[in-house]
Design a protein around this motif. Sequence first.
Motif, PDB file in Angstrom:
ATOM      1  N   GLY A   1      85.397 -40.999 -19.295  1.00 28.09           N
ATOM      2  CA  GLY A   1      85.563 -39.447 -18.993  1.00 28.09           C
ATOM      3  C   GLY A   1      86.793 -39.015 -19.358  1.00 28.09           C
ATOM      4  O   GLY A   1      87.246 -37.818 -19.038  1.00 28.09           O
TER       5      GLY A   1
ATOM      6  N   LEU B   1      81.883 -34.685 -23.274  1.00 29.23           N
ATOM      7  CA  LEU B   1      82.858 -35.670 -23.678  1.00 29.23           C
ATOM      8  C   LEU B   1      82.880 -35.873 -25.002  1.00 29.23           C
ATOM      9  O   LEU B   1      81.922 -35.592 -26.070  1.00 29.23           O
ATOM     10  CB  LEU B   1      82.243 -37.031 -23.150  1.00 29.23           C
TER      11      LEU B   1
ATOM     12  N   LEU C   1      87.599 -35.887 -22.047  1.00 23.76           N
ATOM     13  CA  LEU C   1      87.026 -34.439 -21.747  1.00 23.76           C
ATOM     14  C   LEU C   1      87.183 -33.360 -22.629  1.00 23.76           C
ATOM     15  O   LEU C   1      88.363 -33.074 -22.790  1.00 23.76           O
ATOM     16  CB  LEU C   1      87.315 -34.436 -20.512  1.00 23.76           C
TER      17      LEU C   1
ATOM     18  N   VAL D   1      79.724 -31.980 -18.019  1.00 27.94           N
ATOM     19  CA  VAL D   1      80.947 -32.555 -18.626  1.00 27.94           C
ATOM     20  C   VAL D   1      80.623 -33.025 -20.257  1.00 27.94           C
ATOM     21  O   VAL D   1      79.487 -33.401 -20.294  1.00 27.94           O
ATOM     22  CB  VAL D   1      81.268 -33.673 -17.877  1.00 27.94           C
TER      23      VAL D   1
ATOM     24  N   CYS E   1      84.570 -28.888 -18.843  1.00 27.82           N
ATOM     25  CA  CYS E   1      83.697 -29.036 -17.644  1.00 27.82           C
ATOM     26  C   CYS E   1      83.561 -27.835 -16.924  1.00 27.82           C
ATOM     27  O   CYS E   1      84.285 -26.917 -16.988  1.00 27.82           O
ATOM     28  CB  CYS E   1      84.757 -30.110 -16.817  1.00 27.82           C
TER      29      CYS E   1
ATOM     30  N   GLU F   1      84.368 -38.511 -11.795  1.00 26.32           N
ATOM     31  CA  GLU F   1      84.938 -39.550 -12.727  1.00 26.32           C
ATOM     32  C   GLU F   1      84.510 -40.902 -12.192  1.00 26.32           C
ATOM     33  O   GLU F   1      84.013 -41.791 -13.372  1.00 26.32           O
ATOM     34  CB  GLU F   1      86.439 -39.392 -12.503  1.00 26.32           C
TER      35      GLU F   1
END
Length: 465
Positions: free
Chosen positions: A373, A295, A376, A293, A379, A363
């Motif tokens: 999260g 961010l 984002l 992920v 992913c 999450e």
Amino acid sequence: MASTRKPLIIGAGPAGLTAALELAKRGVTPRIFEASAHVGGLARTPAEGDWRVDPGGHRFFTRSEEVSDLWRSLLPEDQWISVRRRSAMLVDGRYVRYPLVGRDLISQLGFRSGARGLTNFLWSRLRSRIRSTVEFPSFRDWGTEQFGRHWYEVFFDGYVRKTWLTDPETLASDWANQRIKPISWRAPTEEDPRAEDAFRYPKYGPGQLWEAAAEALEGFGVVPSLNSYVTSVRHVGRTWTIERQNGETASGDAVFSSMPLRLLIESLEPTPPKHIREIAASLKHRSVITVAVALKKHYDIPYNWVYTPGAEFRVGRIQNYRRWSSALAPEGWNGTYLGLEYYTLPSDDLWVVSNESLGDIVEQDLRTLGVDGSALDHCMFVRSQFAYPINDPAREQSVATIRDYLRRIHPSLHPMGRNGMHHYDNQDHAMLSALRSVAQYFGANVDPWQVNTDRDYLESGLIKG
């Protein structure tokens, strides 16, 4: 004169590619069959655009100059970086350095917890001096002896349940001496060599090395056949014939196999005796799903790895990719890039759930971590089915029985690597087992099964050269 040898290799991970390189250097042209669409096995680097994922957090450390020389020969010096390892365990919202430091345990978790932990630890040390034996049948016994009951339960009991998917009482302890470091009662300083716990790492992730190995093999006329799942391995006379899922076959004089040992026995013809098949069927693996992920917001997490032993997390371990290599993310990107590792059995519900359902779990874990999260950027979901052999108490004897059967009945069949030998090896050990298997193929009196049998093999220090 062209070689008459025609070896077959099953698997294009570190062991399979190393075996192929060694065979090619000796003038033999092997054929490689890889079930997946990529080389490198767990040590691959899946990518989407400029986003790259390391599914296992691979550290390039070895005591073998042979392996070190091979690594250096595949990638030029400017493609290696030195990564200083910093790990922590997240307990009660606090990052506690790992390897554990006694001063942190007493000061960070509160007076009552510190006093209880220290009392239990001292009592375990006293008992260890009295004991006449140092053998521990289970990981729980080993952990309690090493850390005292309180600190074992705080840091390791939940983590092992989550990552090994079993009760610590039923998990063998033989791997722990190599993987888990004891408590240090002297805090490392910058002058202390232990403070420089660093490793080499390919700039673009571990798969960069194995893609370079595949390119090197092309120079010998060897191109791995991808998406080539092997369904049967037949031995008649001196000839081996493997059959792929599409029905195509290939024949040779030997087989080097890094496919899971259980699957090898299932596919072997003539069919092994019933007791061998039953033993092989009992061998277990755990799978890992890595969710990367990205961010947009930057969070200061000063660790490569964060272990999450608490029940409030479903994730077992979190990688901080920016501390491995900035090149795993697009150039100029300054957010937070994490790899959340979820462990499951190959047939369990977590393995088969949709990415959307798994995303809900991710999450929740991010919220527990204190990370938002919602911002984002990217992913990725990376699934590795046969990632780690499970070391239950029966594993050693079970593998030894299968090994002895194969040695006696099929001496030209060479299991190698982590899955091929069903042993929790590092990359360098998998490579060494491949090199020893090739040497054995050429008549050397070596035993590939004796690779990585040291009781203690703690990874630390910068790889030389």
